[in-house]
Scaffold this motif. Sequence first.
Motif, PDB file in Angstrom:
ATOM      1  N   SER A 160       0.792  -1.242  -0.160  1.00 59.13           N
ATOM      2  CA  SER A 160      -0.021   0.071  -0.065  1.00 59.13           C
ATOM      3  C   SER A 160       0.792   1.319  -0.047  1.00 59.13           C
ATOM      4  O   SER A 160       0.553   2.141  -0.868  1.00 59.13           O
ATOM      5  N   VAL A 161       1.860   1.120   0.542  1.00 62.96           N
ATOM      6  CA  VAL A 161       2.626   2.447   1.058  1.00 62.96           C
ATOM      7  C   VAL A 161       3.664   2.638  -0.447  1.00 62.96           C
ATOM      8  O   VAL A 161       3.678   3.844  -0.817  1.00 62.96           O
ATOM      9  N   ILE A 162       4.006   1.510  -1.019  1.00 67.56           N
ATOM     10  CA  ILE A 162       4.670   1.509  -2.202  1.00 67.56           C
ATOM     11  C   ILE A 162       3.919   2.181  -3.255  1.00 67.56           C
ATOM     12  O   ILE A 162       4.034   2.995  -4.222  1.00 67.56           O
ATOM     13  N   VAL A 163       2.517   1.513  -3.330  1.00 70.00           N
ATOM     14  CA  VAL A 163       1.696   2.051  -4.576  1.00 70.00           C
ATOM     15  C   VAL A 163       1.309   3.590  -4.273  1.00 70.00           C
ATOM     16  O   VAL A 163       1.311   4.234  -5.217  1.00 70.00           O
ATOM     17  N   VAL A 164       0.830   3.891  -3.158  1.00 72.55           N
ATOM     18  CA  VAL A 164       0.534   5.416  -2.914  1.00 72.55           C
ATOM     19  C   VAL A 164       1.711   6.395  -3.154  1.00 72.55           C
ATOM     20  O   VAL A 164       1.577   7.250  -3.872  1.00 72.55           O
ATOM     21  N   THR A 165       2.942   5.657  -2.665  1.00 70.02           N
ATOM     22  CA  THR A 165       4.208   6.921  -2.630  1.00 70.02           C
ATOM     23  C   THR A 165       4.495   6.856  -4.452  1.00 70.02           C
ATOM     24  O   THR A 165       4.800   7.725  -4.672  1.00 70.02           O
ATOM     25  N   GLY A 166       4.328   5.682  -5.058  1.00 70.52           N
ATOM     26  CA  GLY A 166       4.374   5.588  -6.540  1.00 70.52           C
ATOM     27  C   GLY A 166       3.708   6.275  -7.052  1.00 70.52           C
ATOM     28  O   GLY A 166       4.041   7.143  -8.196  1.00 70.52           O
ATOM     29  N   ILE A 167       2.329   6.429  -6.765  1.00 70.45           N
ATOM     30  CA  ILE A 167       1.423   7.454  -7.496  1.00 70.45           C
ATOM     31  C   ILE A 167       1.605   8.715  -7.142  1.00 70.45           C
ATOM     32  O   ILE A 167       1.511   9.610  -7.891  1.00 70.45           O
ATOM     33  N   PHE A 168       1.827   9.088  -5.797  1.00 70.67           N
ATOM     34  CA  PHE A 168       1.622  10.528  -5.355  1.00 70.67           C
ATOM     35  C   PHE A 168       3.003  11.138  -5.069  1.00 70.67           C
ATOM     36  O   PHE A 168       3.119  12.245  -4.746  1.00 70.67           O
ATOM     37  N   GLY A 169       4.095  10.190  -4.787  1.00 65.26           N
ATOM     38  CA  GLY A 169       5.352  10.690  -4.592  1.00 65.26           C
ATOM     39  C   GLY A 169       5.566  11.002  -3.208  1.00 65.26           C
ATOM     40  O   GLY A 169       4.803  10.759  -2.461  1.00 65.26           O
TER      41      GLY A 169
END
Length: 169
Positions: A160-169
């Motif tokens: 979840s952290v990887i996906v959200v960080t990947g999308i939103f930086g």
Amino acid sequence: MQLLIRFFIELCALRRAPQDLPASLFLLGITATADWLVGMLVGITAGAAWWMSLLQGGIEIAATLLALYVALALFKRSARFQQSATALFGSSALLGLAALLPLSFSVGQGTFTDLALIGALLLLGLVIWGIVVTGHILRHTFDISLGQGILIGIALEVVSVIVVTGIFG
């Protein structure tokens, strides 16, 4: 409403299980909406823009629903979807509300303070407890051990952290 709140408190205390919930799309919708709105409040309290928090919460909910649905289909336990998703969203909303106070300890402070440290430790405790609660829910959902459920909960949190960080930086 009080019975529902009490149920999620008991679920977070590991005294109830997702199968104790009724399988209801309406209840799933209520808990997903509550989780989404609480997530937005958590984001705003942490200093993010409301629209960014709303978008992140929507992506996290969609990803949770997709991952849970696929996993349950693979293990031929699709009948458990509504109860498991409801339990995940309801517990997440409750723990998110609990996180608002410790989050507010460090907002707007330019320096590291004792209050910010206390807030950070409380937040760390809530994150760890949230993973344990997720593990508890997954244990009942997939008929696995609590340890296996916690490991899956950790993996879900990391993804979840990887996906959200990947999308939103």
